[in-house]
Motif scaffolding. Structure first.
Motif, PDB file in Angstrom:
ATOM      1  N   ARG A 132       0.801  59.217  21.163  1.00  9.34           N
ATOM      2  CA  ARG A 132       1.860  60.170  21.526  1.00  9.34           C
ATOM      3  C   ARG A 132       2.717  60.511  20.317  1.00  9.34           C
ATOM      4  O   ARG A 132       3.046  61.683  20.086  1.00  9.34           O
ATOM      5  N   ALA A 133       3.084  59.514  19.534  1.00  4.88           N
ATOM      6  CA  ALA A 133       3.896  59.754  18.332  1.00  4.88           C
ATOM      7  C   ALA A 133       3.123  60.618  17.337  1.00  4.88           C
ATOM      8  O   ALA A 133       3.686  61.552  16.749  1.00  4.88           O
ATOM      9  N   PHE A 134       1.852  60.324  17.145  1.00 11.18           N
ATOM     10  CA  PHE A 134       1.013  61.117  16.253  1.00 11.18           C
ATOM     11  C   PHE A 134       0.946  62.567  16.731  1.00 11.18           C
ATOM     12  O   PHE A 134       1.148  63.502  15.951  1.00 11.18           O
ATOM     13  N   PHE A 135       0.686  62.767  18.005  1.00 14.10           N
ATOM     14  CA  PHE A 135       0.563  64.121  18.540  1.00 14.10           C
ATOM     15  C   PHE A 135       1.864  64.906  18.373  1.00 14.10           C
ATOM     16  O   PHE A 135       1.858  66.086  18.036  1.00 14.10           O
ATOM     17  N   ARG A 136       3.010  64.246  18.604  1.00 19.40           N
ATOM     18  CA  ARG A 136       4.299  64.929  18.423  1.00 19.40           C
ATOM     19  C   ARG A 136       4.471  65.387  16.975  1.00 19.40           C
ATOM     20  O   ARG A 136       4.905  66.504  16.699  1.00 19.40           O
ATOM     21  N   LYS A 137       4.123  64.511  16.041  1.00 12.85           N
ATOM     22  CA  LYS A 137       4.266  64.857  14.625  1.00 12.85           C
ATOM     23  C   LYS A 137       3.301  65.967  14.225  1.00 12.85           C
ATOM     24  O   LYS A 137       3.671  66.865  13.458  1.00 12.85           O
ATOM     25  N   VAL A 138       2.082  65.916  14.734  1.00 16.93           N
ATOM     26  CA  VAL A 138       1.093  66.953  14.411  1.00 16.93           C
ATOM     27  C   VAL A 138       1.574  68.316  14.903  1.00 16.93           C
ATOM     28  O   VAL A 138       1.424  69.322  14.197  1.00 16.93           O
ATOM     29  N   GLU A 139       2.171  68.344  16.069  1.00 18.71           N
ATOM     30  CA  GLU A 139       2.701  69.614  16.597  1.00 18.71           C
ATOM     31  C   GLU A 139       3.790  70.187  15.699  1.00 18.71           C
ATOM     32  O   GLU A 139       3.947  71.399  15.628  1.00 18.71           O
ATOM     33  N   ASP A 157      -4.200  73.422   1.578  1.00 20.20           N
ATOM     34  CA  ASP A 157      -3.660  72.345   0.735  1.00 20.20           C
ATOM     35  C   ASP A 157      -2.269  71.933   1.208  1.00 20.20           C
ATOM     36  O   ASP A 157      -1.951  70.742   1.257  1.00 20.20           O
ATOM     37  N   ALA A 158      -1.448  72.903   1.577  1.00 22.61           N
ATOM     38  CA  ALA A 158      -0.087  72.603   2.034  1.00 22.61           C
ATOM     39  C   ALA A 158      -0.116  71.822   3.353  1.00 22.61           C
ATOM     40  O   ALA A 158       0.656  70.866   3.541  1.00 22.61           O
ATOM     41  N   GLU A 159      -0.994  72.220   4.275  1.00 26.38           N
ATOM     42  CA  GLU A 159      -1.111  71.508   5.550  1.00 26.38           C
ATOM     43  C   GLU A 159      -1.635  70.091   5.333  1.00 26.38           C
ATOM     44  O   GLU A 159      -1.127  69.137   5.938  1.00 26.38           O
ATOM     45  N   ALA A 160      -2.628  69.966   4.460  1.00 26.53           N
ATOM     46  CA  ALA A 160      -3.221  68.652   4.187  1.00 26.53           C
ATOM     47  C   ALA A 160      -2.187  67.695   3.606  1.00 26.53           C
ATOM     48  O   ALA A 160      -2.158  66.514   3.959  1.00 26.53           O
ATOM     49  N   LYS A 161      -1.331  68.216   2.752  1.00 26.16           N
ATOM     50  CA  LYS A 161      -0.303  67.386   2.120  1.00 26.16           C
ATOM     51  C   LYS A 161       0.638  66.781   3.173  1.00 26.16           C
ATOM     52  O   LYS A 161       1.108  65.645   3.016  1.00 26.16           O
ATOM     53  N   LYS A 162       0.891  67.513   4.246  1.00 27.20           N
ATOM     54  CA  LYS A 162       1.750  67.009   5.322  1.00 27.20           C
ATOM     55  C   LYS A 162       0.968  66.167   6.334  1.00 27.20           C
ATOM     56  O   LYS A 162       1.482  65.178   6.858  1.00 27.20           O
ATOM     57  N   PHE A 163      -0.264  66.602   6.627  1.00 22.73           N
ATOM     58  CA  PHE A 163      -1.030  65.986   7.710  1.00 22.73           C
ATOM     59  C   PHE A 163      -1.562  64.594   7.368  1.00 22.73           C
ATOM     60  O   PHE A 163      -1.422  63.663   8.169  1.00 22.73           O
ATOM     61  N   TRP A 164      -2.196  64.434   6.207  1.00 24.22           N
ATOM     62  CA  TRP A 164      -2.899  63.183   5.931  1.00 24.22           C
ATOM     63  C   TRP A 164      -2.001  61.949   5.878  1.00 24.22           C
ATOM     64  O   TRP A 164      -2.414  60.882   6.378  1.00 24.22           O
ATOM     65  N   PRO A 165      -0.801  62.017   5.345  1.00 22.39           N
ATOM     66  CA  PRO A 165       0.053  60.817   5.429  1.00 22.39           C
ATOM     67  C   PRO A 165       0.387  60.440   6.883  1.00 22.39           C
ATOM     68  O   PRO A 165       0.427  59.248   7.224  1.00 22.39           O
ATOM     69  N   VAL A 166       0.594  61.452   7.725  1.00 27.79           N
ATOM     70  CA  VAL A 166       0.871  61.193   9.152  1.00 27.79           C
ATOM     71  C   VAL A 166      -0.357  60.578   9.808  1.00 27.79           C
ATOM     72  O   VAL A 166      -0.260  59.611  10.567  1.00 27.79           O
ATOM     73  N   TYR A 167      -1.522  61.130   9.500  1.00 26.81           N
ATOM     74  CA  TYR A 167      -2.763  60.617  10.090  1.00 26.81           C
ATOM     75  C   TYR A 167      -3.045  59.191   9.625  1.00 26.81           C
ATOM     76  O   TYR A 167      -3.431  58.336  10.426  1.00 26.81           O
ATOM     77  N   ASP A 168      -2.851  58.932   8.349  1.00 22.08           N
ATOM     78  CA  ASP A 168      -3.097  57.590   7.827  1.00 22.08           C
ATOM     79  C   ASP A 168      -2.164  56.558   8.460  1.00 22.08           C
ATOM     80  O   ASP A 168      -2.588  55.436   8.781  1.00 22.08           O
ATOM     81  N   ALA A 169      -0.911  56.931   8.669  1.00 26.19           N
ATOM     82  CA  ALA A 169       0.036  56.030   9.344  1.00 26.19           C
ATOM     83  C   ALA A 169      -0.407  55.779  10.787  1.00 26.19           C
ATOM     84  O   ALA A 169      -0.340  54.650  11.287  1.00 26.19           O
ATOM     85  N   TYR A 170      -0.876  56.834  11.433  1.00 33.01           N
ATOM     86  CA  TYR A 170      -1.387  56.704  12.806  1.00 33.01           C
ATOM     87  C   TYR A 170      -2.584  55.755  12.834  1.00 33.01           C
ATOM     88  O   TYR A 170      -2.680  54.882  13.710  1.00 33.01           O
ATOM     89  N   LEU A 171      -3.518  55.917  11.899  1.00 33.84           N
ATOM     90  CA  LEU A 171      -4.696  55.040  11.869  1.00 33.84           C
ATOM     91  C   LEU A 171      -4.299  53.583  11.683  1.00 33.84           C
ATOM     92  O   LEU A 171      -4.925  52.688  12.256  1.00 33.84           O
TER      93      LEU A 171
END
Length: 152
Positions: free
Chosen positions: A111-118, A49-63
């Motif tokens: 590239r920006a998405f991958f940097r943020k995911v890392e 849940d904690a990872e999802a809370k951080k990941f999905w907004p980043v992923y949605d912005a990337y999409l």
């Protein structure tokens, strides 16, 4: 090889159905990717849940960024298709430049998405997210290459 690589990124139940990844299986995967890019990621990337809370907004912005680049590329392809039979050298150059520019924008977004995911996910999950995204992109690129006619 692409089919086997794609099957490796699917959930266990889907992997069983994809063993040998026949043409029907690839068609199903391509349809799923085209229908809901995000759902393919969600099904294949187990997050707390904690990872999802951080990941999905980043992923949605990337999409969103990816959709902008894809729209530009699609517009250029439509321009090409509309002028294919009568295209001149001067007409072809701006279309090719726009496709290249859209691909650069996609690369920048990736590239920006991958940097943020890392930064927000543990190493293995970050790598898995990147692999899944690369597989989704490979399916889309294959479909584009298969349907986009060469300039005459």
């Amino acid at each position: 090889l692409l089919a086997a690589a794609l099957a490796a990124g699917l959930p266990a139940a889907a992997q069983q159905a994809q063993v040998g990844a026949d043409e029907a299986g690839m068609k199903t995967l391509r349809t799923r990717v085209a229908k809901d890019h995000r759902a393919v990621m969600q099904e294949n990337l187990p997050l707390t849940d904690a990872e999802a809370k951080k990941f999905w907004p980043v992923y949605d912005a990337y999409l969103k960024d990816l959709a902008d680049a894809t729209r530009r590329q699609n517009r250029a392809i439509i321009d090409y298709v509309n002028t294919e039979s009568t295209m001149s050298d001067p007409q072809a150059k701006p279309i090719a430049r726009e496709i290249a520019s859209a691909e650069e924008a996609e690369g920048k977004a990736r590239r920006a998405f991958f940097r943020k995911v890392e930064e927000i996910l543990p190493g293995k999950k970050a790598a898995r997210a990147m692999q899944i995204e690369n597989k989704i992109r490979a399916v889309r690129q294959f479909d584009l290459a298969a349907t986009f006619p060469l300039v005459k």
